[in-house]
Design an enzyme around this catalytic site. Structure first.
Site, PDB file in Angstrom:
ATOM      1  N   ARG A  98      42.032  33.090  73.918  1.00  0.00           N
ATOM      2  CA  ARG A  98      43.274  32.706  74.613  1.00  0.00           C
ATOM      3  C   ARG A  98      43.871  31.439  74.027  1.00  0.00           C
ATOM      4  O   ARG A  98      43.162  30.512  73.664  1.00  0.00           O
ATOM      5  CB  ARG A  98      42.981  32.494  76.101  1.00  0.00           C
ATOM      6  N   ARG A 126      32.077  30.669  85.012  1.00  0.00           N
ATOM      7  CA  ARG A 126      33.252  31.083  85.787  1.00  0.00           C
ATOM      8  C   ARG A 126      33.112  32.516  86.286  1.00  0.00           C
ATOM      9  O   ARG A 126      33.586  32.848  87.363  1.00  0.00           O
ATOM     10  CB  ARG A 126      34.518  30.931  84.929  1.00  0.00           C
TER      11      ARG A 126
HETATM   12  P1  ADP Z   1      41.603  31.624  84.939  1.00  0.00           P
HETATM   13  O1  ADP Z   1      43.032  31.889  84.532  1.00  0.00           O
HETATM   14  O2  ADP Z   1      40.675  31.732  83.791  1.00  0.00           O
HETATM   15  O3  ADP Z   1      41.174  32.455  86.102  1.00  0.00           O
HETATM   16  P2  ADP Z   1      42.544  29.250  86.276  1.00  0.00           P
HETATM   17  O4  ADP Z   1      43.537  28.570  85.438  1.00  0.00           O
HETATM   18  O5  ADP Z   1      43.047  30.056  87.420  1.00  0.00           O
HETATM   19  O6  ADP Z   1      41.562  30.109  85.364  1.00  0.00           O
HETATM   20  O7  ADP Z   1      41.523  28.192  86.876  1.00  0.00           O
HETATM   21  C1  ADP Z   1      40.872  27.251  86.045  1.00  0.00           C
HETATM   22  C2  ADP Z   1      39.985  26.352  86.884  1.00  0.00           C
HETATM   23  O8  ADP Z   1      40.788  25.643  87.848  1.00  0.00           O
HETATM   24  C3  ADP Z   1      38.934  27.064  87.743  1.00  0.00           C
HETATM   25  O9  ADP Z   1      37.753  27.344  87.008  1.00  0.00           O
HETATM   26  C4  ADP Z   1      38.706  26.036  88.843  1.00  0.00           C
HETATM   27  O10 ADP Z   1      37.899  24.956  88.393  1.00  0.00           O
HETATM   28  C5  ADP Z   1      40.111  25.492  89.071  1.00  0.00           C
HETATM   29  N1  ADP Z   1      40.838  26.274  90.102  1.00  0.00           N
HETATM   30  C6  ADP Z   1      41.943  27.027  89.923  1.00  0.00           C
HETATM   31  N2  ADP Z   1      42.344  27.598  91.077  1.00  0.00           N
HETATM   32  C7  ADP Z   1      41.457  27.199  92.014  1.00  0.00           C
HETATM   33  C8  ADP Z   1      41.299  27.434  93.400  1.00  0.00           C
HETATM   34  N3  ADP Z   1      42.133  28.238  94.079  1.00  0.00           N
HETATM   35  N4  ADP Z   1      40.254  26.846  94.047  1.00  0.00           N
HETATM   36  C9  ADP Z   1      39.395  26.035  93.407  1.00  0.00           C
HETATM   37  N5  ADP Z   1      39.480  25.773  92.103  1.00  0.00           N
HETATM   38  C10 ADP Z   1      40.483  26.334  91.395  1.00  0.00           C
HETATM   39  P1  ADP Z   2      43.974  35.143  83.738  1.00  0.00           P
HETATM   40  O1  ADP Z   2      45.219  34.390  84.165  1.00  0.00           O
HETATM   41  O2  ADP Z   2      43.601  36.220  84.705  1.00  0.00           O
HETATM   42  O3  ADP Z   2      42.846  34.231  83.416  1.00  0.00           O
HETATM   43  P2  ADP Z   2      45.467  35.698  81.275  1.00  0.00           P
HETATM   44  O4  ADP Z   2      46.722  36.357  81.733  1.00  0.00           O
HETATM   45  O5  ADP Z   2      45.555  34.290  80.857  1.00  0.00           O
HETATM   46  O6  ADP Z   2      44.306  35.908  82.398  1.00  0.00           O
HETATM   47  O7  ADP Z   2      44.863  36.588  80.104  1.00  0.00           O
HETATM   48  C1  ADP Z   2      43.648  36.202  79.456  1.00  0.00           C
HETATM   49  C2  ADP Z   2      43.753  36.521  77.973  1.00  0.00           C
HETATM   50  O8  ADP Z   2      43.769  37.939  77.798  1.00  0.00           O
HETATM   51  C3  ADP Z   2      45.010  35.991  77.303  1.00  0.00           C
HETATM   52  O9  ADP Z   2      44.663  35.616  75.987  1.00  0.00           O
HETATM   53  C4  ADP Z   2      45.950  37.189  77.313  1.00  0.00           C
HETATM   54  O10 ADP Z   2      46.859  37.157  76.227  1.00  0.00           O
HETATM   55  C5  ADP Z   2      44.993  38.364  77.200  1.00  0.00           C
HETATM   56  N1  ADP Z   2      45.432  39.568  77.943  1.00  0.00           N
HETATM   57  C6  ADP Z   2      46.073  39.615  79.133  1.00  0.00           C
HETATM   58  N2  ADP Z   2      46.284  40.898  79.534  1.00  0.00           N
HETATM   59  C7  ADP Z   2      45.749  41.680  78.563  1.00  0.00           C
HETATM   60  C8  ADP Z   2      45.640  43.113  78.388  1.00  0.00           C
HETATM   61  N3  ADP Z   2      46.127  43.979  79.288  1.00  0.00           N
HETATM   62  N4  ADP Z   2      45.036  43.566  77.274  1.00  0.00           N
HETATM   63  C9  ADP Z   2      44.528  42.699  76.346  1.00  0.00           C
HETATM   64  N5  ADP Z   2      44.598  41.348  76.461  1.00  0.00           N
HETATM   65  C10 ADP Z   2      45.197  40.838  77.548  1.00  0.00           C
END
Ligand code: ADP
Ligand code: ADP
Ligand code: ZN
Length: 206
Positions: free
Chosen positions: A122, A164
């Site tokens: 990513r 995570r």
């Molecule tokens: P991802 O897109 O990989 O799911 P996020 O950007 O949503 O990751 O979250 C990154 C980090 O931010 C989490 O691992 C956590 O530490 C914190 N975080 C995000 N949303 C929440 C929430 N609703 N409650 C607690 N921690 C959160």
């Molecule tokens: P989240 O917010 O749930 O953590 P992201 O939207 O950031 O997830 O996506 C995580 C990674 O996977 C990014 O690098 C994104 O470009 C890629 N990605 C998202 N959707 C798809 C899909 N349908 N197929 C392949 N790769 C994807």
């Protein structure tokens, strides 16, 4: 329309949120983005959550709920919202039900064995919240959307990803049942192209 996107890290919540927010004119509220903004600006909140966020554990519920509550009180949320990454455990969902209960909860379901590749490839834009993958954009340094710098998030490494995913299974996955019981859950297959995931979501939302 009050919408929640639920799914494991890397399931595609941020990617789909950008499309949904555009099409349905809903404010995209990502708690992860809000936390990262606070860290970048070195706010008191940012200082409190910086270390816990880098380990992959959840930030404290009280701080997180307060952050979302304040955000949902802003004018652009009057006719609805799109929450991405919140709630992330049962106490947060219970708290949300007290001030702005959702209408629909979309679970983006993916094979957890595949998310490590998605997360470690990513590239994120801290300016516009854009999320991309080296598989699609190559190893470029500028955001394809806004031209700003792309970064590799500090927590997007194989060790933290493992943590995570455990947090997801133990603390977040119980929300699937929570919203199923409320009759609000819709499950979307996230193991297909970005376009097809989005078109499945549009079929549900109309
Ligand atoms: P991802 O897109 O990989 O799911 P996020 O950007 O949503 O990751 O979250 C990154 C980090 O931010 C989490 O691992 C956590 O530490 C914190 N975080 C995000 N949303 C929440 C929430 N609703 N409650 C607690 N921690 C959160
Ligand atoms: P989240 O917010 O749930 O953590 P992201 O939207 O950031 O997830 O996506 C995580 C990674 O996977 C990014 O690098 C994104 O470009 C890629 N990605 C998202 N959707 C798809 C899909 N349908 N197929 C392949 N790769 C994807
Ligand atoms: Zn950008």
């Amino acid at each position: 329309m009050k919408l929640i996107l639920l799914g494991a890290p890397g399931s595609g919540k941020g990617t789909q949120a950008a499309y949904i927010s555009d099409k349905y004119d809903l404010p995209h509220i990502s708690t992860g983005d809000l936390f990262r903004e606070n860290i970048k600006n070195e706010t008191p909140l940012g200082k409190k959550i910086k270390s816990v966020m880098s380990t992959g554990q959840l930030c404290p519920d009280d701080l997180t709920v307060e952050l979302v509550k304040d955000r949902l009180e802003e004018a652009d949320c009057k006719s609805g919202y799109l929450l991405d990454g919140f709630p992330r455990d049962i106490p947060q969902a219970v708290a949300l039900d007290e001030f702005a209960s959702p209408d629909v909860v979309i679970e983006i379901k993916v094979d957890l064995a595949k998310v490590e590749h998605r997360i470690t490839g990513r590239r994120s834009c801290l300016s516009c919240g854009g999320s991309f993958h080296v598989d699609f954009i190559g190893n470029v340094s500028k955001c394809p959307k806004c031209g700003d710098e792309l970064v590799i998030r500090k927590d997007d490494n194989p060790i933290t990803v493992k943590e995570r995913l455990e947090v997801y299974e133990n603390q977040t996955a119980p929300l699937i049942d929570y919203y199923k019981k409320q009759g609000k859950l819709v499950v979307i297959n996230g193991d297909q192209s970005i376009e097809n995931v989005f078109s499945d979501i549009v079929k549900v939302l109309g």
